[in-house]
Design a protein around this motif. Sequence first.
Motif, mmCIF file in Angstrom:
data_model
loop_
_atom_site.group_PDB
_atom_site.id
_atom_site.type_symbol
_atom_site.label_atom_id
_atom_site.label_comp_id
_atom_site.label_asym_id
_atom_site.label_seq_id
_atom_site.Cartn_x
_atom_site.Cartn_y
_atom_site.Cartn_z
ATOM 1 N N ALA A 1 -7.128 29.810 -51.072
ATOM 2 C CA ALA A 1 -7.624 31.007 -50.421
ATOM 3 C C ALA A 1 -7.552 30.838 -48.916
ATOM 4 C CB ALA A 1 -9.065 31.279 -50.837
ATOM 5 N N SER A 2 -7.271 31.936 -48.271
ATOM 6 C CA SER A 2 -7.323 32.001 -46.822
ATOM 7 C C SER A 2 -8.381 33.039 -46.481
ATOM 8 C CB SER A 2 -5.957 32.409 -46.274
ATOM 9 O OG SER A 2 -6.015 32.521 -44.878
ATOM 10 N N VAL A 3 -9.442 32.601 -45.809
ATOM 11 C CA VAL A 3 -10.554 33.485 -45.470
ATOM 12 C C VAL A 3 -10.589 33.640 -43.950
ATOM 13 C CG1 VAL A 3 -13.045 33.834 -45.609
ATOM 14 C CG2 VAL A 3 -11.851 32.666 -47.478
ATOM 15 N N THR A 4 -10.555 34.877 -43.499
ATOM 16 C CA THR A 4 -10.628 35.167 -42.072
ATOM 17 C C THR A 4 -11.910 35.933 -41.803
ATOM 18 O OG1 THR A 4 -8.223 35.311 -41.976
ATOM 19 C CG2 THR A 4 -9.443 36.222 -40.114
ATOM 20 N N VAL A 5 -12.698 35.444 -40.845
ATOM 21 C CA VAL A 5 -13.976 36.055 -40.512
ATOM 22 C C VAL A 5 -13.981 36.385 -39.025
ATOM 23 C CG1 VAL A 5 -16.479 35.716 -40.507
ATOM 24 C CG2 VAL A 5 -15.112 34.706 -42.306
ATOM 25 N N THR A 6 -14.482 37.573 -38.679
ATOM 26 C CA THR A 6 -14.589 37.963 -37.278
ATOM 27 C C THR A 6 -16.019 38.406 -36.985
ATOM 28 O OG1 THR A 6 -14.024 40.271 -37.712
ATOM 29 C CG2 THR A 6 -12.199 38.775 -37.234
ATOM 30 N N GLY A 7 -16.345 38.499 -35.717
ATOM 31 C CA GLY A 7 -17.662 38.985 -35.315
ATOM 32 C C GLY A 7 -18.732 37.916 -35.405
ATOM 33 N N LYS A 8 -19.964 38.366 -35.671
ATOM 34 C CA LYS A 8 -21.111 37.444 -35.701
ATOM 35 C C LYS A 8 -20.947 36.327 -36.722
ATOM 36 C CE LYS A 8 -25.311 39.512 -34.011
ATOM 37 N NZ LYS A 8 -26.600 40.084 -34.345
ATOM 38 N N ALA A 9 -20.362 36.650 -37.881
ATOM 39 C CA ALA A 9 -20.203 35.641 -38.930
ATOM 40 C C ALA A 9 -19.338 34.479 -38.440
ATOM 41 C CB ALA A 9 -19.599 36.260 -40.179
ATOM 42 N N ALA A 10 -18.408 34.751 -37.534
ATOM 43 C CA ALA A 10 -17.535 33.704 -37.019
ATOM 44 C C ALA A 10 -18.267 32.765 -36.062
ATOM 45 C CB ALA A 10 -16.330 34.329 -36.317
ATOM 46 N N SER A 11 -19.455 33.144 -35.611
ATOM 47 C CA SER A 11 -20.196 32.317 -34.655
ATOM 48 C C SER A 11 -20.709 31.021 -35.260
ATOM 49 C CB SER A 11 -21.361 33.120 -34.063
ATOM 50 O OG SER A 11 -22.332 33.382 -35.047
ATOM 51 N N LEU A 12 -20.608 30.863 -36.578
ATOM 52 C CA LEU A 12 -21.005 29.599 -37.210
ATOM 53 C C LEU A 12 -20.131 28.449 -36.726
ATOM 54 C CD1 LEU A 12 -21.606 30.704 -40.910
ATOM 55 C CD2 LEU A 12 -23.340 29.929 -39.304
ATOM 56 N N GLY A 13 -18.909 28.754 -36.322
ATOM 57 C CA GLY A 13 -17.999 27.699 -35.877
ATOM 58 C C GLY A 13 -17.162 27.182 -37.030
ATOM 59 N N GLY A 14 -16.033 26.558 -36.700
ATOM 60 C CA GLY A 14 -15.068 26.119 -37.698
ATOM 61 C C GLY A 14 -15.594 25.122 -38.711
ATOM 62 N N ARG A 15 -16.230 24.059 -38.225
ATOM 63 C CA ARG A 15 -16.728 23.032 -39.160
ATOM 64 C C ARG A 15 -17.810 23.586 -40.075
ATOM 65 N NH1 ARG A 15 -16.940 18.359 -34.844
ATOM 66 N NH2 ARG A 15 -14.892 17.455 -35.173
ATOM 67 N N MET A 16 -18.754 24.317 -39.496
ATOM 68 C CA MET A 16 -19.843 24.863 -40.298
ATOM 69 C C MET A 16 -19.311 25.900 -41.291
ATOM 70 S SD MET A 16 -23.037 24.567 -40.937
ATOM 71 C CE MET A 16 -24.065 24.044 -39.596
ATOM 72 N N MET A 17 -18.369 26.727 -40.847
ATOM 73 C CA MET A 17 -17.791 27.734 -41.732
ATOM 74 C C MET A 17 -17.088 27.073 -42.908
ATOM 75 S SD MET A 17 -17.864 30.921 -41.804
ATOM 76 C CE MET A 17 -17.151 32.189 -42.781
ATOM 77 N N MET A 18 -16.382 25.969 -42.653
ATOM 78 C CA MET A 18 -15.708 25.242 -43.721
ATOM 79 C C MET A 18 -16.718 24.694 -44.719
ATOM 80 S SD MET A 18 -12.882 24.450 -44.985
ATOM 81 C CE MET A 18 -11.386 23.662 -44.547
ATOM 82 N N GLN A 19 -17.850 24.181 -44.225
ATOM 83 C CA GLN A 19 -18.882 23.661 -45.112
ATOM 84 C C GLN A 19 -19.508 24.774 -45.960
ATOM 85 O OE1 GLN A 19 -19.477 20.500 -45.718
ATOM 86 N NE2 GLN A 19 -17.874 19.992 -44.270
ATOM 87 N N VAL A 20 -19.765 25.916 -45.336
ATOM 88 C CA VAL A 20 -20.332 27.053 -46.067
ATOM 89 C C VAL A 20 -19.364 27.488 -47.155
ATOM 90 C CG1 VAL A 20 -20.967 29.503 -45.870
ATOM 91 C CG2 VAL A 20 -21.807 27.864 -44.185
ATOM 92 N N ALA A 21 -18.084 27.660 -46.797
ATOM 93 C CA ALA A 21 -17.082 28.091 -47.764
ATOM 94 C C ALA A 21 -16.951 27.083 -48.899
ATOM 95 C CB ALA A 21 -15.738 28.293 -47.068
#
Length: 193
Positions: A114-134
């Motif tokens: 999967a390729s997940v693209t997030v914009t706006g406030k949700a993207a403020s988690l940052g790359g590493r944190m977003m990867m952990q959440v996903a």
Amino acid sequence: MQVDLDKEFALPGTTAQAWQFLQDIPGVAGCMPGAEITDTIDEHNYKGKVKMKIGPATMAFNGDIVINSIDEQKRELHLIGKGQDSKGTSSATMDLTAWVAETDAGASTLKGNASVTVTGKAASLGGRMMMQVADQIMNQFGANFSDHVAAMGEGEQAEAAREHIAEQPKEINGLKFAWSVFIGWLRSLFGGK
């Protein structure tokens, strides 16, 4: 911000059972923590929503799911989901290809990228944190998917899976999830297990 994921989950039951369930779009959506299909437009188009709470932040997305293709021979499904949060401050797009494969031992495996693209406030988690959440969401999805395939069988394992399905939380919520994301993020920083 874009996150790419490749996942593989060992499944109970037969490949035929796993493939049958993979084609049940509302059922599969229900395996994703906090997600549900709210309307079926036709066999290739659905409306849905995803709600999650991570620490003090709550995100709710409404969107569309389009089934681009279903390949019976490959046992492969390709879908695209697009959503906008209810406040209009974030959006997300997911391009997912998932397939069921038979293992050498005759068991089945769910594989996906999967390729997940997030914009706006949700993207403020940052790359590493977003990867952990996903990653945490996908692991929970895999466990739920496995329970649904097991429930299609017979016997004690199927009965236990049905009971587990009934107890599954309807949304991502709580300290346990946030803590596991935080620990994963720390591990990614320091390279530890």
